[in-house]
Design a protein around this motif. Structure first.
Motif, PDB file in Angstrom:
ATOM      1  N   GLU A 104      38.413  35.523  43.323  1.00 25.01           N
ATOM      2  CA  GLU A 104      39.605  35.133  44.074  1.00 25.01           C
ATOM      3  C   GLU A 104      40.280  36.328  44.748  1.00 25.01           C
ATOM      4  OE1 GLU A 104      41.428  31.502  41.498  1.00 25.01           O
ATOM      5  OE2 GLU A 104      41.350  33.450  40.484  1.00 25.01           O
ATOM      6  N   PHE A 105      39.800  37.529  44.494  1.00 30.49           N
ATOM      7  CA  PHE A 105      40.429  38.722  45.055  1.00 30.49           C
ATOM      8  C   PHE A 105      40.402  38.634  46.585  1.00 30.49           C
ATOM      9  CE2 PHE A 105      40.718  43.274  46.153  1.00 30.49           C
ATOM     10  CZ  PHE A 105      41.805  43.639  45.365  1.00 30.49           C
ATOM     11  N   PRO A 106      41.526  38.903  47.254  1.00 24.96           N
ATOM     12  CA  PRO A 106      41.621  38.637  48.694  1.00 24.96           C
ATOM     13  C   PRO A 106      40.788  39.524  49.607  1.00 24.96           C
ATOM     14  CG  PRO A 106      43.642  39.647  47.876  1.00 24.96           C
ATOM     15  CD  PRO A 106      42.817  39.294  46.672  1.00 24.96           C
ATOM     16  N   ASP A 107      40.379  40.698  49.145  1.00 25.91           N
ATOM     17  CA  ASP A 107      39.540  41.558  49.983  1.00 25.91           C
ATOM     18  C   ASP A 107      38.189  41.733  49.289  1.00 25.91           C
ATOM     19  OD1 ASP A 107      38.247  43.664  51.342  1.00 25.91           O
ATOM     20  OD2 ASP A 107      40.159  44.474  52.026  1.00 25.91           O
ATOM     21  N   GLN A 108      37.253  40.851  49.611  1.00 25.71           N
ATOM     22  CA  GLN A 108      35.961  40.861  48.938  1.00 25.71           C
ATOM     23  C   GLN A 108      35.123  42.087  49.293  1.00 25.71           C
ATOM     24  OE1 GLN A 108      34.409  38.482  46.622  1.00 25.71           O
ATOM     25  NE2 GLN A 108      36.619  38.251  46.292  1.00 25.71           N
ATOM     26  N   GLN A 109      35.299  42.629  50.477  1.00 25.00           N
ATOM     27  CA  GLN A 109      34.543  43.825  50.850  1.00 25.00           C
ATOM     28  C   GLN A 109      34.949  45.004  49.973  1.00 25.00           C
ATOM     29  OE1 GLN A 109      34.735  44.921  54.994  1.00 25.00           O
ATOM     30  NE2 GLN A 109      33.531  46.771  54.704  1.00 25.00           N
ATOM     31  N   HIS A 110      36.252  45.193  49.809  1.00 25.78           N
ATOM     32  CA  HIS A 110      36.742  46.270  48.942  1.00 25.78           C
ATOM     33  C   HIS A 110      36.315  46.016  47.498  1.00 25.78           C
ATOM     34  CE1 HIS A 110      39.347  49.599  47.786  1.00 25.78           C
ATOM     35  NE2 HIS A 110      39.811  48.841  46.806  1.00 25.78           N
ATOM     36  N   LEU A 111      36.366  44.781  47.080  1.00 24.46           N
ATOM     37  CA  LEU A 111      35.976  44.418  45.722  1.00 24.46           C
ATOM     38  C   LEU A 111      34.534  44.841  45.433  1.00 24.46           C
ATOM     39  CD1 LEU A 111      36.573  42.637  43.092  1.00 24.46           C
ATOM     40  CD2 LEU A 111      35.344  40.850  44.332  1.00 24.46           C
TER      41      LEU A 111
ATOM     42  N   ILE B 293      40.088  57.381  45.737  1.00 22.84           N
ATOM     43  CA  ILE B 293      39.559  56.427  46.700  1.00 22.84           C
ATOM     44  C   ILE B 293      40.371  56.460  47.995  1.00 22.84           C
ATOM     45  CG2 ILE B 293      39.060  53.993  47.146  1.00 22.84           C
ATOM     46  CD1 ILE B 293      37.378  55.199  44.907  1.00 22.84           C
ATOM     47  N   SER B 294      39.677  56.519  49.103  1.00 24.97           N
ATOM     48  CA  SER B 294      40.282  56.347  50.426  1.00 24.97           C
ATOM     49  C   SER B 294      39.593  55.158  51.063  1.00 24.97           C
ATOM     50  CB  SER B 294      40.083  57.606  51.277  1.00 24.97           C
ATOM     51  OG  SER B 294      40.590  57.403  52.592  1.00 24.97           O
ATOM     52  N   ALA B 295      40.352  54.111  51.406  1.00 25.08           N
ATOM     53  CA  ALA B 295      39.701  52.884  51.859  1.00 25.08           C
ATOM     54  C   ALA B 295      40.659  51.999  52.645  1.00 25.08           C
ATOM     55  CB  ALA B 295      39.173  52.109  50.658  1.00 25.08           C
ATOM     56  N   ARG B 296      40.060  51.051  53.363  1.00 24.72           N
ATOM     57  CA  ARG B 296      40.810  49.971  53.988  1.00 24.72           C
ATOM     58  C   ARG B 296      40.846  48.809  53.015  1.00 24.72           C
ATOM     59  NH1 ARG B 296      41.110  49.895  59.714  1.00 24.72           N
ATOM     60  NH2 ARG B 296      40.197  51.749  60.656  1.00 24.72           N
ATOM     61  N   VAL B 297      42.024  48.249  52.824  1.00 30.32           N
ATOM     62  CA  VAL B 297      42.176  47.069  51.984  1.00 30.32           C
ATOM     63  C   VAL B 297      43.040  46.074  52.761  1.00 30.32           C
ATOM     64  CG1 VAL B 297      42.830  46.176  49.729  1.00 30.32           C
ATOM     65  CG2 VAL B 297      42.157  48.566  49.952  1.00 30.32           C
ATOM     66  N   LEU B 298      42.462  44.925  53.065  1.00 32.10           N
ATOM     67  CA  LEU B 298      43.124  43.948  53.925  1.00 32.10           C
ATOM     68  C   LEU B 298      43.576  44.636  55.213  1.00 32.10           C
ATOM     69  CD1 LEU B 298      45.054  41.765  51.307  1.00 32.10           C
ATOM     70  CD2 LEU B 298      42.851  41.321  52.407  1.00 32.10           C
ATOM     71  N   ASN B 299      44.875  44.584  55.513  1.00 32.34           N
ATOM     72  CA  ASN B 299      45.363  45.193  56.756  1.00 32.34           C
ATOM     73  C   ASN B 299      46.018  46.549  56.508  1.00 32.34           C
ATOM     74  OD1 ASN B 299      47.570  44.233  55.370  1.00 32.34           O
ATOM     75  ND2 ASN B 299      48.632  43.430  57.166  1.00 32.34           N
ATOM     76  N   MET B 300      45.552  47.245  55.457  1.00 37.56           N
ATOM     77  CA  MET B 300      46.144  48.529  55.103  1.00 37.56           C
ATOM     78  C   MET B 300      45.068  49.602  54.964  1.00 37.56           C
ATOM     79  SD  MET B 300      48.802  47.282  52.122  1.00 37.56           S
ATOM     80  CE  MET B 300      47.416  46.722  51.111  1.00 37.56           C
ATOM     81  N   VAL B 301      45.501  50.841  55.137  1.00 31.14           N
ATOM     82  CA  VAL B 301      44.685  52.002  54.804  1.00 31.14           C
ATOM     83  C   VAL B 301      45.379  52.672  53.627  1.00 31.14           C
ATOM     84  CG1 VAL B 301      43.853  54.256  55.578  1.00 31.14           C
ATOM     85  CG2 VAL B 301      43.863  52.318  57.160  1.00 31.14           C
ATOM     86  N   THR B 302      44.615  52.995  52.588  1.00 28.84           N
ATOM     87  CA  THR B 302      45.246  53.545  51.388  1.00 28.84           C
ATOM     88  C   THR B 302      44.434  54.686  50.790  1.00 28.84           C
ATOM     89  OG1 THR B 302      46.071  52.977  49.164  1.00 28.84           O
ATOM     90  CG2 THR B 302      44.082  51.859  49.895  1.00 28.84           C
ATOM     91  N   LEU B 303      45.143  55.538  50.109  1.00 26.70           N
ATOM     92  CA  LEU B 303      44.527  56.608  49.322  1.00 26.70           C
ATOM     93  C   LEU B 303      45.111  56.492  47.924  1.00 26.70           C
ATOM     94  CD1 LEU B 303      42.880  59.322  49.113  1.00 26.70           C
ATOM     95  CD2 LEU B 303      45.038  60.485  49.647  1.00 26.70           C
TER      96      LEU B 303
END
Length: 225
Positions: free
Chosen positions: A86-93, A115-125
């Motif tokens: 059910e996690f909303p960002d399956q690619q990141h998952l 981790i540096s990644a895109r998650v949904l509509n965000m970029v995060t570290l």
């Protein structure tokens, strides 16, 4: 008053508690209970139930949520107790989360990374610590996950920018004023102002700070090459 601690200190305290935890400990609370009040607002603590054979059926329980004020509603969707399917960002998952959980529970060893990644509509570290249940009898049945979010930025357009606009974004990221940018680029302040306004419209930025944040999220302002 609650005493907040650094990610490094909390990680050490949790790892020490993990080292001395009994084999087959059923409840991860025995490891994290003493550090809950030390967590900073930018930290997330969760337990992943890994007993299912299929990682999609692993259950994520969020113990402590990200509390830094933000207008990005995606953070709420990412911090819901749910199965991984059910996690909303399956690619990141599948790229970032599941491989790490499987590594930790199969090896029954702590895992720490950045981790540096895109998650949904965000970029995060973010920094991450995963502590699997100590279980010599077999695969670990749960993982304790601590995340220390360094920054969240909204994503921005990825189409190429003109060299002059890259230069403007670079100097804005360095704290330069419109006047300083104009002098450095040998253009009028009026020209730079107009280009900045067009950049704000292109990125959907509300102000200069928002523009710089969006540009950095795409690696534009911090790496104009």
């Amino acid at each position: 008053m609650k005493t907040r601690a650094s990610f490094k200190l909390i990680s050490r305290l949790m790892t020490d508690a993990w080292i001395y935890s009994p084999e087959g400990l059923r409840d991860a609370a025995g490891i994290y209970a003493r550090i809950l009040e030390k967590l900073r607002p930018n930290m997330i603590l969760a337990v992943v139930d890994t007993r299912a054979n299929d990682p999609d059926d692993f259950a994520l329980e969020v113990i402590s949520r990200y509390k830094v004020p933000t207008t990005m509603s995606a953070m709420r969707h990412l911090q819901v107790s749910q199965t991984l399917s059910e996690f909303p960002d399956q690619q990141h998952l599948r790229r970032i989360m599941i491989p790490a959980y499987l590594n930790a529970i199969e090896n029954r060893r702590p895992l720490a990374d950045r981790i540096s990644a895109r998650v949904l509509n965000m970029v995060t570290l973010y920094n991450r610590l995963i502590l699997p249940q100590r279980n010599r009898a077999g695969r670990s049945e749960w993982c304790l996950v601590l995340i220390d979010v360094k920054f969240l930025l909204p994503t921005a357009p990825t189409t190429p920018l003109a060299d002059v606009d890259l230069g403007i974004l670079q100097m804005l990221a360095e704290g330069a004023t419109i006047k300083e940018i104009a002098e450095a680029s040998h253009r009028s302040e009026r020209t730079i102002h107009h280009r900045v306004e067009r950049l704000k419209a292109r990125f959907g930025a509300r102000n200069l700070a928002h523009l710089v944040g969006l540009a950095v999220s795409e690696g534009v302002a911090d790496d104009p090459s």
